[in-house]
Design a protein around this motif. Structure first.
Motif, short mmCIF file in Angstrom:
data_model
loop_
_atom_site.label_atom_id
_atom_site.label_comp_id
_atom_site.label_asym_id
_atom_site.label_seq_id
_atom_site.Cartn_x
_atom_site.Cartn_y
_atom_site.Cartn_z
N GLU A 142 0.83 -1.21 0.00
CA GLU A 142 0.00 0.00 0.00
C GLU A 142 0.86 1.25 0.00
O GLU A 142 0.55 2.24 -0.68
N VAL B 179 2.14 1.95 -3.49
CA VAL B 179 1.09 2.51 -4.33
C VAL B 179 0.88 4.00 -4.01
O VAL B 179 0.78 4.84 -4.92
N LEU B 180 0.83 4.32 -2.73
CA LEU B 180 0.64 5.72 -2.34
C LEU B 180 1.82 6.59 -2.78
O LEU B 180 1.62 7.73 -3.21
N ALA C 135 3.72 6.10 -5.38
CA ALA C 135 3.61 6.27 -6.82
C ALA C 135 2.55 7.31 -7.17
O ALA C 135 2.76 8.17 -8.03
N LYS C 136 1.40 7.25 -6.51
CA LYS C 136 0.33 8.22 -6.78
C LYS C 136 0.76 9.63 -6.39
O LYS C 136 0.48 10.59 -7.09
N LEU C 137 1.45 9.75 -5.27
CA LEU C 137 1.93 11.06 -4.83
C LEU C 137 2.93 11.63 -5.83
O LEU C 137 2.88 12.81 -6.17
N SER C 138 3.83 10.79 -6.32
CA SER C 138 4.79 11.23 -7.33
C SER C 138 4.08 11.70 -8.59
O SER C 138 4.45 12.71 -9.19
N GLU C 139 3.06 10.96 -9.01
CA GLU C 139 2.28 11.35 -10.19
C GLU C 139 1.62 12.71 -9.98
O GLU C 139 1.63 13.56 -10.87
N LEU C 140 1.04 12.92 -8.81
CA LEU C 140 0.38 14.19 -8.52
C LEU C 140 1.38 15.34 -8.51
O LEU C 140 1.10 16.43 -9.02
#
Length: 70
Positions: A43, A46-47, A49-54
């Motif tokens: 988890e 995943v978080l 990776a999402k934070l980096s994308e944002l």
């Protein structure tokens, strides 16, 4: 004398049985915690990776100017 030795052996066997049960319970808990740690690590990945994308998505949108209090 034989009765005392027999009682001592019985007491040791009882203690051993309790210790075996305790070790089995500890092992079960350790396995469960290991599984929980693995889930939390996944988890976390995943978080991240999402934070980096944002962050990457907003880098172009944020103007580079001084805040109003300057």
């Amino acid at each position: 004398m034989v009765k005392e030795d027999d009682d001592r052996v019985t007491a040791i066997e009882i203690k051993l049985a309790y210790l075996e049960d305790f070790v089995n319970k500890l092992q079960k808990i350790a396995v469960e915690q290991g599984n929980t740690v693995d889930i939390l690590k996944a988890e976390n990945r995943v978080l991240k990776a999402k934070l980096s994308e944002l962050i990457e998505a907003q880098e172009g949108e944020i103007p580079n100017r001084k805040p109003p209090h300057y």
